[in-house]
Design a protein around this motif. Structure first.
Motif, short mmCIF file in Angstrom:
data_model
loop_
_atom_site.label_atom_id
_atom_site.label_comp_id
_atom_site.label_asym_id
_atom_site.label_seq_id
_atom_site.Cartn_x
_atom_site.Cartn_y
_atom_site.Cartn_z
N ARG A 6 0.86 -1.21 0.00
CA ARG A 6 0.00 0.00 0.00
C ARG A 6 0.88 1.24 0.00
O ARG A 6 1.84 1.33 0.76
CB ARG A 6 -0.89 0.00 1.25
N LEU A 7 0.57 2.17 -0.88
CA LEU A 7 1.39 3.37 -1.02
C LEU A 7 0.49 4.59 -0.85
O LEU A 7 -0.72 4.51 -1.07
CB LEU A 7 2.00 3.41 -2.43
N PRO A 8 1.09 5.73 -0.47
CA PRO A 8 0.26 6.93 -0.37
C PRO A 8 -0.40 7.24 -1.72
O PRO A 8 0.17 6.94 -2.77
CB PRO A 8 1.25 8.04 -0.01
N VAL A 9 -1.59 7.82 -1.67
CA VAL A 9 -2.30 8.19 -2.90
C VAL A 9 -1.46 9.24 -3.64
O VAL A 9 -0.92 10.16 -3.00
CB VAL A 9 -3.70 8.74 -2.54
N VAL A 10 -1.36 9.10 -4.96
CA VAL A 10 -0.49 9.99 -5.74
C VAL A 10 -0.85 11.47 -5.56
O VAL A 10 0.00 12.34 -5.40
CB VAL A 10 -0.52 9.59 -7.24
N ARG A 11 -2.15 11.73 -5.53
CA ARG A 11 -2.59 13.13 -5.36
C ARG A 11 -2.05 13.71 -4.04
O ARG A 11 -1.64 14.86 -3.98
CB ARG A 11 -4.13 13.16 -5.36
N GLU A 12 -2.04 12.85 -2.99
CA GLU A 12 -1.53 13.29 -1.67
C GLU A 12 -0.02 13.52 -1.73
O GLU A 12 0.51 14.47 -1.16
CB GLU A 12 -1.84 12.24 -0.60
N LEU A 13 0.68 12.60 -2.42
CA LEU A 13 2.14 12.71 -2.53
C LEU A 13 2.54 14.04 -3.12
O LEU A 13 3.48 14.69 -2.68
CB LEU A 13 2.67 11.60 -3.45
N GLY A 26 4.14 20.93 -20.07
CA GLY A 26 3.02 20.14 -20.58
C GLY A 26 2.55 19.10 -19.59
O GLY A 26 2.16 17.99 -19.97
N GLN A 27 2.59 19.44 -18.30
CA GLN A 27 2.26 18.43 -17.30
C GLN A 27 0.76 18.38 -17.00
O GLN A 27 0.19 19.33 -16.45
CB GLN A 27 3.06 18.69 -16.03
N ASN A 28 0.13 17.30 -17.39
CA ASN A 28 -1.27 17.03 -17.05
C ASN A 28 -1.27 15.61 -16.50
O ASN A 28 -0.98 14.67 -17.22
CB ASN A 28 -2.17 17.10 -18.29
N PHE A 29 -1.58 15.50 -15.22
CA PHE A 29 -1.44 14.20 -14.56
C PHE A 29 -2.75 13.42 -14.54
O PHE A 29 -3.83 14.01 -14.59
CB PHE A 29 -0.96 14.39 -13.12
N PRO A 57 7.19 9.53 -16.37
CA PRO A 57 6.29 8.95 -15.36
C PRO A 57 5.65 9.98 -14.44
O PRO A 57 4.61 9.70 -13.83
CB PRO A 57 7.22 8.03 -14.55
N GLY A 58 6.27 11.18 -14.31
CA GLY A 58 5.71 12.20 -13.41
C GLY A 58 5.55 11.64 -12.01
O GLY A 58 6.46 10.98 -11.49
N PRO A 59 4.37 11.83 -11.39
CA PRO A 59 4.21 11.33 -10.02
C PRO A 59 4.05 9.81 -9.95
O PRO A 59 4.07 9.24 -8.86
CB PRO A 59 2.93 12.03 -9.54
N PHE A 218 -7.67 14.33 -16.62
CA PHE A 218 -6.34 14.89 -16.36
C PHE A 218 -6.43 16.04 -15.36
O PHE A 218 -7.45 16.71 -15.26
CB PHE A 218 -5.72 15.45 -17.66
N PHE A 219 -5.33 16.26 -14.66
CA PHE A 219 -5.25 17.43 -13.79
C PHE A 219 -3.93 18.17 -14.06
O PHE A 219 -2.87 17.55 -13.98
CB PHE A 219 -5.32 17.04 -12.31
N PRO A 220 -3.92 19.46 -14.36
CA PRO A 220 -5.08 20.26 -14.69
C PRO A 220 -5.72 19.78 -16.00
O PRO A 220 -5.05 19.13 -16.80
CB PRO A 220 -4.49 21.66 -14.86
N VAL A 221 -7.00 20.15 -16.19
CA VAL A 221 -7.75 19.67 -17.36
C VAL A 221 -7.26 20.39 -18.62
O VAL A 221 -7.30 21.62 -18.67
CB VAL A 221 -9.27 19.93 -17.16
N PRO A 222 -6.75 19.64 -19.61
CA PRO A 222 -6.30 20.30 -20.85
C PRO A 222 -7.51 20.71 -21.71
O PRO A 222 -8.63 20.32 -21.41
CB PRO A 222 -5.48 19.21 -21.54
N LYS A 223 -7.24 21.44 -22.78
CA LYS A 223 -8.34 21.95 -23.62
C LYS A 223 -8.94 20.86 -24.50
O LYS A 223 -10.05 21.00 -24.97
CB LYS A 223 -7.82 23.07 -24.52
N VAL A 224 -8.18 19.78 -24.73
CA VAL A 224 -8.65 18.77 -25.69
C VAL A 224 -8.61 17.36 -25.09
O VAL A 224 -7.87 17.10 -24.14
CB VAL A 224 -7.76 18.80 -26.96
N ASP A 225 -9.41 16.47 -25.69
CA ASP A 225 -9.39 15.06 -25.29
C ASP A 225 -8.13 14.39 -25.85
O ASP A 225 -7.44 14.98 -26.69
CB ASP A 225 -10.62 14.34 -25.87
#
Ligand code: SAM
Length: 321
Positions: A6-13, A26-29, A57-59, A218-225
């Protein structure tokens, strides 16, 4: 394969480390593990792959899904140093199945990746037949403006059998693109999205969209799918490296004139480069459906391949536009 603890939730990290998304990188996670799990299962990442290379890989949520799928040997290349501590924790949690390299995937020597993966290919200079070493899978949710140049670089390396593409493995690639770019990459002959990229990718690989990703995940939400597109090298490819390089030039020449007809484009070319004069008659003589009144999007991948091969064989240089 041991499951990840079990690992900490990525959003929390991300909060703990005080990391914010850099739009200039260009970071959208993606923070939803159901989505990253689906990407990994649609891509068929499996414990039998000798190596999975993750780009950007980002977070690390997609990385967790790759590890949870049982990948034995993963090398992740990340440009942004802020993510290295969280990724290093993941290396420990994975019992060393994951190695992290801090670098730019567009520039990093592929020998660094192979060394990190502890793979010693038969020879990096004299490539062995594709498939001897098993399967390598390169995968990534990259910034949209990095995914396209990286794909072009990889296609060229595939044609030259260089780097990861020259070690005797079958190398599949799976990348996230803007949905519109995904449509171009997979576009069939005669369709609206058909372009230079479609022919380049499809000449060397079987290309298909394996998963559509709405912008809201994605976070932040980009303009396109976005869409996840997979490239599997074609076993029936007959273009050698020099012919593929010529194909790139031919496509640039044709698709900068996409409103003109094939007859018009080839006649103009013959005026500028007289040695290409016999090309149109030669194409018509093949008996295939070369209709002079058609436009660049109407030629098949094979027809473009024939044009490139014809020009390359005669060592003719053609203008870029
Ligand atoms: N894969 C993560 C996810 O799905 O949440 C992050 C996605 S974010 C769109 C792209 C990541 O690629 C960022 O972490 C960024 O720093 C990294 N990146 C950008 N350009 C890169 C490059 N040239 N080489 C390696 N990583 C890169």
């Amino acid at each position: 394969m041991p499951a990840l603890p079990r690992l900490p939730v990525v959003r929390e990290l991300i909060k703990i480390y005080g990391i914010s998304a850099k739009s200039e990188l260009g970071q959208n996670f993606i923070f939803d593990k159901n989505i990253t799990d689906k990407i990994v299962s649609s891509a068929f990442i499996s414990p039998t792959d000798v190596l999975v290379v993750e780009v950007g890989p980002g977070p690390g949520l997609l990385t967790r899904s790759i590890l949870d799928a049982g990948a034995r040997n993963v090398v992740a290349v990340e440009k942004d140093a802020r993510f290295i501590p969280t990724l290093t924790q993941l290396t420990e949690a994975s019992e060393d199945r994951l190695k992290i390299l801090h670098g730019n995937m567009l520039k990093i020597p592929h020998t660094d990746i192979l060394n990190a993966a502890n793979i010693s290919p038969p020879s990096l200079t004299s490539p062995s037949p594709q498939g001897n070493l098993g399967d390598i899978h390169i995968v990534g949710n990259l910034p949209f403006n990095v995914a396209s140049p990286l794909l072009l670089q990889f296609l060229r390396m595939l044609s030259q059998r260089k780097g990861l593409f020259g070690v005797g493995a079958r190398v599949r690639m799976t990348f996230m693109f803007q949905k519109e770019v995904g449509k171009t990459l997979t576009a069939n002959i005669g369709t609206e999205h058909r372009g230079r990229f479609s022919v380049m990718a499809q000449s060397l690989c079987d290309v298909r969209t394996i998963y559509e990703v709405p912008s809201k995940v994605f976070f932040p939400v980009p303009k396109v799918d976005a869409s996840v597109v997979q490239f599997v090298p074609r076993m029936d490819n007959t273009l050698d490296a020099a012919e593929y390089e010529m194909l790139e030039n031919v496509l640039r020449y044709f698709f900068t004139k996409r409103r003109k007809t094939i007859g018009n484009i080839l006649n103009r070319l013959a005026k500028r480069v007289p040695a290409t004069g016999p090309l149109l008659p030669a194409l018509l003589a093949t008996g295939q459906a070369y209709h002079q009144a058609q436009r660049p999007e109407n030629l098949t991948n094979e027809q473009y391949g024939e044009i490139a091969r014809w020009i390359r064989k005669r060592e003719i240089e053609i203008p870029l536009s």
